[in-house]
Scaffold this motif. Structure first.
Motif, mmCIF file in Angstrom:
data_model
loop_
_atom_site.group_PDB
_atom_site.id
_atom_site.type_symbol
_atom_site.label_atom_id
_atom_site.label_comp_id
_atom_site.label_asym_id
_atom_site.label_seq_id
_atom_site.Cartn_x
_atom_site.Cartn_y
_atom_site.Cartn_z
ATOM 1 N N VAL A 13 0.860 -1.180 0.000
ATOM 2 C CA VAL A 13 0.000 0.000 0.000
ATOM 3 C C VAL A 13 0.897 1.230 0.000
ATOM 4 O O VAL A 13 1.812 1.338 0.817
ATOM 5 N N GLY A 14 0.642 2.155 -0.916
ATOM 6 C CA GLY A 14 1.451 3.359 -1.032
ATOM 7 C C GLY A 14 1.117 4.399 0.024
ATOM 8 O O GLY A 14 0.138 4.273 0.764
ATOM 9 N N PRO A 15 1.929 5.456 0.100
ATOM 10 C CA PRO A 15 1.725 6.520 1.084
ATOM 11 C C PRO A 15 0.369 7.219 0.949
ATOM 12 O O PRO A 15 -0.119 7.819 1.906
ATOM 13 N N ASP A 16 -0.251 7.109 -0.215
ATOM 14 C CA ASP A 16 -1.565 7.717 -0.453
ATOM 15 C C ASP A 16 -2.704 6.745 -0.169
ATOM 16 O O ASP A 16 -3.857 7.003 -0.514
ATOM 17 N N ASN A 17 -2.390 5.604 0.480
ATOM 18 C CA ASN A 17 -3.340 4.546 0.851
ATOM 19 C C ASN A 17 -3.884 3.766 -0.345
ATOM 20 O O ASN A 17 -4.879 3.053 -0.230
ATOM 21 N N GLU A 73 -10.310 -16.514 8.944
ATOM 22 C CA GLU A 73 -9.474 -15.559 9.658
ATOM 23 C C GLU A 73 -8.117 -15.491 8.975
ATOM 24 O O GLU A 73 -7.539 -16.517 8.618
ATOM 25 N N LYS A 74 -7.647 -14.277 8.795
ATOM 26 C CA LYS A 74 -6.341 -14.049 8.191
ATOM 27 C C LYS A 74 -5.516 -13.205 9.154
ATOM 28 O O LYS A 74 -6.010 -12.247 9.736
ATOM 29 N N MET A 75 -4.271 -13.589 9.327
ATOM 30 C CA MET A 75 -3.321 -12.822 10.127
ATOM 31 C C MET A 75 -2.285 -12.259 9.165
ATOM 32 O O MET A 75 -1.656 -13.017 8.428
ATOM 33 N N SER A 76 -2.140 -10.935 9.159
ATOM 34 C CA SER A 76 -1.153 -10.307 8.277
ATOM 35 C C SER A 76 -0.063 -9.633 9.092
ATOM 36 O O SER A 76 -0.340 -8.966 10.089
ATOM 37 N N TRP A 77 1.160 -9.823 8.649
ATOM 38 C CA TRP A 77 2.318 -9.156 9.204
ATOM 39 C C TRP A 77 2.519 -7.895 8.370
ATOM 40 O O TRP A 77 2.603 -7.980 7.137
ATOM 41 N N LEU A 78 2.574 -6.749 9.020
ATOM 42 C CA LEU A 78 2.623 -5.460 8.338
ATOM 43 C C LEU A 78 3.863 -4.689 8.733
ATOM 44 O O LEU A 78 4.148 -4.537 9.917
ATOM 45 N N ARG A 79 4.595 -4.199 7.743
ATOM 46 C CA ARG A 79 5.768 -3.358 8.002
ATOM 47 C C ARG A 79 5.624 -2.066 7.230
ATOM 48 O O ARG A 79 5.217 -2.052 6.074
ATOM 49 N N LEU A 80 5.985 -0.978 7.891
ATOM 50 C CA LEU A 80 5.969 0.346 7.286
ATOM 51 C C LEU A 80 7.397 0.707 6.898
ATOM 52 O O LEU A 80 8.302 0.657 7.735
ATOM 53 N N TYR A 81 7.596 1.028 5.631
ATOM 54 C CA TYR A 81 8.926 1.404 5.152
ATOM 55 C C TYR A 81 8.781 2.544 4.149
ATOM 56 O O TYR A 81 8.119 2.380 3.117
ATOM 57 N N ASP A 82 9.393 3.663 4.450
ATOM 58 C CA ASP A 82 9.418 4.815 3.546
ATOM 59 C C ASP A 82 8.011 5.210 3.084
ATOM 60 O O ASP A 82 7.804 5.550 1.925
ATOM 61 N N GLY A 83 7.053 5.125 4.012
ATOM 62 C CA GLY A 83 5.688 5.515 3.717
ATOM 63 C C GLY A 83 4.838 4.419 3.103
ATOM 64 O O GLY A 83 3.636 4.583 2.940
ATOM 65 N N TYR A 84 5.433 3.294 2.752
ATOM 66 C CA TYR A 84 4.714 2.174 2.150
ATOM 67 C C TYR A 84 4.454 1.099 3.202
ATOM 68 O O TYR A 84 5.312 0.831 4.041
ATOM 69 N N VAL A 85 3.292 0.480 3.125
ATOM 70 C CA VAL A 85 2.979 -0.660 3.979
ATOM 71 C C VAL A 85 3.191 -1.921 3.153
ATOM 72 O O VAL A 85 2.605 -2.081 2.076
ATOM 73 N N PHE A 86 4.040 -2.812 3.655
ATOM 74 C CA PHE A 86 4.283 -4.108 3.037
ATOM 75 C C PHE A 86 3.630 -5.150 3.930
ATOM 76 O O PHE A 86 3.870 -5.157 5.140
ATOM 77 N N GLY A 87 2.804 -5.993 3.340
ATOM 78 C CA GLY A 87 2.101 -6.983 4.138
ATOM 79 C C GLY A 87 2.116 -8.352 3.509
ATOM 80 O O GLY A 87 2.224 -8.505 2.292
ATOM 81 N N CYS A 88 2.008 -9.348 4.383
ATOM 82 C CA CYS A 88 1.881 -10.732 3.951
ATOM 83 C C CYS A 88 1.053 -11.443 5.001
ATOM 84 O O CYS A 88 1.276 -11.267 6.197
#
Length: 94
Positions: A13-17, A73-88
């Motif tokens: 997800v980008g910085p603009d959501n 049910e889904k569990m996502s690991w989310l990391r914020l990097y340079d305004g971007y959200v990376f998830g899996c």
């Protein structure tokens, strides 16, 4: 294909959501993630944006499992990097 590994589906997800990559559903690219709601009415898209941290954090919500077609049910690991959200995410196994 670059965002799929077996039953793991990456999304970004980008910085603009706006979704810029989605391994399970390419049709979601270009979607405002803050508009997404799960089967229980939980605004998980906004929660993805609010929960992600540079250190990483888990978020639980419900989604259709692409392998089974069932809402699970889904569990996502989310990391914020340079305004971007990376998830899996992973789906709960019964």
């Amino acid at each position: 294909k670059e965002f799929v590994d077996r039953d793991l589906y990456m999304f970004v997800v980008g910085p603009d959501n706006i979704v810029v990559a989605q391994g399970a559903d390419a049709a979601r690219v270009g979607t405002d993630v803050t508009t997404l709601v799960d089967a229980d009415g939980f605004a998980y898209g906004q929660a993805i944006v609010d929960t992600a941290t540079p250190e990483g954090a888990w978020l639980s919500y419900k989604r259709e499992d692409p392998l089974t077609g069932a809402i699970e049910e889904k569990m996502s690991w989310l990391r914020l990097y340079d305004g971007y959200v990376f998830g899996c995410g992973i789906y709960a196994q019964e």
